[in-house]
Write an enzyme that holds these catalytic residues in place. Structure first.
Site, short mmCIF file in Angstrom:
data_model
loop_
_atom_site.label_atom_id
_atom_site.label_comp_id
_atom_site.label_asym_id
_atom_site.label_seq_id
_atom_site.Cartn_x
_atom_site.Cartn_y
_atom_site.Cartn_z
N GLY A 30 0.83 -1.18 0.00
CA GLY A 30 0.00 0.00 0.00
C GLY A 30 0.87 1.25 0.00
CB SER A 31 0.26 4.58 1.38
OG SER A 31 -0.98 4.64 0.73
CB THR A 32 4.33 1.17 3.62
OG1 THR A 32 4.03 -0.04 2.92
CG2 THR A 32 3.40 1.29 4.82
CG PHE A 33 5.77 0.45 -2.97
CD1 PHE A 33 6.94 -0.28 -2.74
CD2 PHE A 33 5.41 0.72 -4.29
CE1 PHE A 33 7.72 -0.73 -3.80
CE2 PHE A 33 6.19 0.27 -5.35
CZ PHE A 33 7.35 -0.46 -5.10
CE LYS A 34 0.37 6.44 -1.91
NZ LYS A 34 -0.79 6.99 -1.18
#
Lengths: 631, 380
Positions: free
Chosen positions: A320-324
């Protein structure tokens, strides 16, 4: 008279003939003796020794597993059992009755004893009851005079003092199975021998096992040991020192156990030492050493929260957004955005005919990369990902340890997945779609990572170095002059200002009003953390659902709810401790990453910094592991 | 023929008789029995109980009986030969009948102090009766085949009974001992050849009478290592014990095979094995040497005797004891199949001890009455 003389002569002749025959036969006997006792003496002496000498294996004590401060995590505990030697017992039935007045003896125990008496030689000890308590053992010992043939035998069984709080990592031992017998270690043939079946117990089994000792005993024709002729003690197994701080592990495990199914990994980003690695729910590893009942096994494998799976390494989740942060770094390095580039978010993003939605329906307006991270704006990263391209994002992700196994010291690690155009063509035969780049840009689509990979990623974000997680301390337990130095891992060769910018964005996520995890900030500025939340879909959301309003998590089946994720580093002034946490399907409350996973990371990081396991040395006060009540 | 014995012999006084007893032979026998007691002491792991003390008492009793037998006039033994044989045969039939009416394969009769095995009695009785028979017929008569029918029946009837018990070892001893007596009595060579040929024809028939365990023993003898844990176990373990004894043995009470129970029947039939294991080749040869001296004594006594009965009896007794020794030792070292024949004066057991000593008593009686000339009917 003459006839009598003839007769005597005949008798004498024949008697002498007979005497000759007897001498010849006695000579044969003497010759045979010579043959057996001189010519064949060595062969028969060897056979006589083979008859009388038995080599018995002595199982060495299995090596202990301890944490970085020497706190035992897996030990050998003496257990007691009451045994009966039939030939000394006299009347077995009345002896068993007498035993039953002291300790509980079930009918099943009695039947087993009766059966064993029939099948075993009378000098072989037969177990009446296993696993006696101290009190039961003492009651038997005190009364041995009234219990002929009954005695107490001691054995070592593997014991795990911390039970399910570190079950996956330490693992368990169990009886040797058929397929384990391929090895040439004679110890495996011992009936009571146990080998490691999972966790450290399995991966370091050979080190922990030690070397068999031998005892040469003289036995009689019935197998009874007459005396010991020689004894060579084996080498006890090696002690394994883990990088884990059991106190922090215990805290983390209990914090995770407050949710239905969660995992968290804490790493010292300077060294890669894994300080805690918890997967909840756990299981009781001691039950495996003793032997599971069918019901226990069934309960374990039918539990929908998968207690047997180590989710920290075997659970793969869309980050999810932890990949951003990875996408941001790839874009900055590729030069497709600058720190000052603005991207406008109207709440949705159009690509051809398709429409991609931001999590914030009304949109974020114009954002820089710092604020894109702070607000976790999806549209910002759709555009950034599109500009960067999936292959450059994938390359950056791989530099951060995603998409491949890290080689951690426990079995069962999975590689997760970082998709590339080539990968998709090779596996599906279909060309990469740009829409998929957009999904990958917010850590969805094919992207999968384990909590350990996310923690490693966080450690590399914190240091800019290629930190590798490790579980084994090669220098033994912590001493006054160990454990504080930074490991000179290879640099990731990132521009320092890019990395700083991304960390600032992560700082804003937690510590600035409007950041997605602002409510989970650490108040004490000395302990402040930076982080990134993530909420990943496990199923596709249809347009109809968007139009009619998303169903509330409580109304969605558990398995269809979104995962909550969070990664964090602390302290922000000089990041050292990093943590990654995944709460499967948002846990009991069904919340997203910032609502469910961020508080866990916050609590764990506060605890980690308070305890400061990388600096503390054993002579400093160290209390019992804190236990946090579930809930 | 009676005229030959006309001159009246000097009447021997009891004192003279006692003096003329062959004390040297008794010393030899005591040495052998002493070795036996030591072995029984070792077999019980250094205890007089349960075997050595009992055997010692039996030996002392047997010595008394032996001396008594030696002092009894040889004429008495000659006259009583048929009666003794008949008595032994009745005992043998008695145990046979008792076995048939379902009291088990018990081979002995309980006399209280001793459990007497009729088959052991028969070994001596057959020697006695054949000595009597052959000394009472002339050389010409021995040449007539019809004259051999009675002695053959005297031998083969009890042998068949014993075989039926089943006791292959004793049957073998009876037949071989009797054969030796036929031989020294002067039966012609070719008659033995015929009997041997006949026996060859009987073997397949006899084979059918053998019990399974007896057949197994023969099979096993032919290839003992085929079945080391089953039927070949005794033979193999015995050979291991003997061989591992080596030149000088493992030492008194140190035989691992015997003391760790790998050796079966170490106090009875396999006692020689224990000797060979604990005292080695030297011990084994020493015992064989003692036996050899006993046999030399036996032959010397026979040659010294002036009566045909005395010579036949002395040789018969000597051959019988020789057969005991040979069959037992050959068996324990795997030269012949395992058969139940004890080692005289050494194996634990009352009957054999008593009857062997009884036999030596007869041998001594021949010596004490060596100058006595006896007629065909036992008269002087």
């Amino acid at each position: 008279m003459a006839k009598e003389k003839d007769r005597t002569k005949l008798l004498t002749r024949r008697a002498l003939f007979l005497a000759g025959g007897q001498v010849a036969l006695l000579g044969t006997i003497a010759g045979r003796l010579y043959y057996l006792q001189v010519m064949q003496a060595d062969r028969y002496a060897m056979q006589a020794d083979e008859n009388r000498i038995n080599i018995r294996l002595l199982a060495p004590p299995r090596g202990r597993i301890v944490d970085r401060f020497g706190v035992p995590l897996a030990v050998n505990k003496p257990t007691f059992r009451a045994v009966l030697v039939t030939e000394q017992a006299g009347d077995v039935a009345s002896t068993l009755d007498a035993v039953a007045t002291l300790i509980p003896v079930s009918d099943a125990d009695r039947r087993r004893v009766t059966r064993d008496i029939r099948n075993k030689l009378s000098f072989v000890p037969i177990a009446i009851r296993e696993n006696l308590t101290w009190e039961e053992m003492a009651r038997i010992e005190v009364n041995t005079l009234e219990l002929p043939g009954v005695s107490i035998e001691q054995a070592l069984t593997r014991s795990y003092p911390f039970g399910d709080t570190i079950s996956h990592l330490v693992g368990y031992v169990a009886a040797v199975s058929e397929k384990d017998l391929s090895g040439d270690d004679p110890l495996l043939e011992l009936p009571d021998f146990r080998i490691g079946k999972s966790g450290i117990e399995k991966s370091y089994d050979l080190d922990l096992r030690g070397t068999a000792g031998t005892s040469q005993v003289e036995v009689n024709a019935f197998g009874r040991v007459v005396r010991e002729l020689a004894r060579e003690d084996g080498l006890s197994g090696q002690e394994m020192v883990l990088s884990i701080d059991m106190a922090l592990q215990d805290f983390t495990a209990h914090r995770c156990a407050a949710e239905e199914s969660a995992a968290a990994v804490v790493i010292d980003s300077w060294t890669g030492d894994v300080l805690a690695m918890a997967s909840a729910p756990g299981y009781d590893p001691g039950a495996f050493a003793a032997g599971l009942t069918g019901a226990q096994w069934k309960a374990l494998i039918e539990n929908q929260f998968n207690p047997l799976t180590d989710k920290t390494i075997s659970g793969t989740y869309s980050p999810g957004s932890t990949f951003k942060p990875i996408v941001a770094l790839a874009a900055l390095e590729a030069g497709v955005i600058t720190p000052d580039s603005h991207i406008f978010c109207p709440g949705h993003y159009e690509l051809g005919d398709a429409v991609f939605h931001c999590w914030k329906k009304e949109g974020h307006g114009a954002l820089t990369v710092r604020d894109g991270l702070k607000h976790s704006c999806d549209v910002f990263f759709f555009e950034t990902a599109r500009r960067t391209g999936i292959d450059r994002i994938a390359a950056m992700a791989r530099r951060f340890g995603l998409g491949a196994v890290l080689g951690i010291d426990v079995p069962g690690e999975r590689s997760g997945l970082i998709p590339t155009t080539a990968w998709k063509k090779a596996t599906t035969g279909v060309a990469w779609q740009q829409g998929e780049t957009l999904s990958a840009g917010i850590g969805q689509s094919f992207v999968l990572a384990t909590p350990l990979q996310l923690a490693t990623m966080a450690a590399r974000l914190a240091t800019g170095r290629e930190i590798m997680p490790r579980l084994i301390r090669e220098n033994g337990v912590m001493t006054a002059d160990s454990g504080v130095d930074r490991i000179e891992a290879p640099s990731l060769n990132l521009a320092a200002h890019d990395l700083k910018l991304v960390l600032e964005g992560m700082y804003a996520v937690v510590n600035e009003q409007g950041g997605t995890a602002y409510t989970s900030r650490i108040m004490d500025p000395a302990f402040a953390m930076a982080g990134k939340s993530g909420t990943s879909q496990v199923r596709h959301i249809s347009q109809a659902e968007r139009d009619h309003g998303l169903p509330k998590p409580k109304q969605t089946p558990w398995k269809d709810r979104e995962h909550a994720l969070f990664i964090a580093v602390a302290p922000v002034t000089n990041p050292r401790y990093v943590v990654a946490c995944v709460v499967e399907h948002g846990g009991a409350s069904g919340g997203g990453g910032s609502a469910v996973a961020a508080p866990i990371c916050r609590d764990v990081l506060i605890e980690a910094q308070k305890r400061d396991p990388v600096h503390r040395v054993p002579d400093q006060p160290f209390g019992a592991p804190t236990t946090l009540a579930a809930g | 023929m009676h005229s030959l014995l006309d001159n009246a012999p000097p009447q021997q006084s009891l004192a003279l008789k006692i003096l003329s007893i062959n004390w040297g032979l008794l010393l030899l026998l005591s040495c052998i029995a002493g070795i036996g007691l030591a072995l029984l002491y070792s077999a019980a792991n250094g205890h007089w109980q349960p075997w050595a003390s009992k055997q010692a008492i039996r030996f002392v009793v047997s010595v008394v009986i032996m001396i008594a037998v030696a002092l009894v006039d040889l004429r008495f033994w000659m006259r009583s030969a048929y009666a003794i044989y008949a008595g032994a045969l009745l005992l043998l039939i008695a145990v046979e009948i008792r076995g048939a009416i379902g009291m088990g394969a018990q081979r002995w009769i309980d006399l209280g102090v001793i459990q007497l095995q009729p088959s052991e009695v028969m070994k001596i009785a057959v020697v006695l009766v054949l000595a009597r028979y052959f000394s009472s017929i002339t050389q010409e008569e021995i040449g007539r085949p019809t004259r051999l029918i009675v002695p053959l029946i005297l031998v083969f009837f009890p042998a068949a009974l014993v075989l039926k018990q089943p006791d292959l070892g004793t049957a073998m001893m009876l037949v071989l001992g009797a054969g030796a007596m036929f031989f020294i009595a002067g039966v012609r060579w070719w008659k033995f050849a015929i009997v041997l040929a006949g026996a060859g024809g009987i073997v397949p028939v006899a084979w059918r009478f053998l019990r399974d365990y007896q057949k197994n023993r023969i099979y096993t003898f032919l290839n003992p290592e085929n079945d080391p844990l089953g039927a070949g176990y005794h033979s193999l373990q015995s050979k291991i014990a003997i061989g591992s004894g080596g030149l000088f043995g493992k030492g008194f009470m140190m035989g691992s095979q015997a003391h760790l129970s790998f050796l079966p029947e170490k106090q009875t039939d396999f006692v020689f094995t224990m000797l060979a294991e604990e005292f080695g080749l030297m011990g084994g040869l020493a015992l064989l040497g003692l036996y050899l001296l006993v046999f030399i004594y036996g032959f010397a006594i026979a040659f010294r005797s002036r009566s045909h009965f005395g010579r036949l009896l002395a040789l018969g007794i000597t051959v019988t004891v020789f057969l005991y020794v040979f069959i037992n030792t050959a068996m324990v070292m795997g030269l012949i199949p395992v058969v139940g024949v004890p080692l005289p004066l050494i194996s634990y057991g009352g009957s054999a001890m008593l009857m062997v000593m009884f036999g030596f008593g007869l041998l001594m009686s021949v010596y004490v009455h060596r100058d006595m000339r006896l007629g065909r009917g036992g008269e002087e």
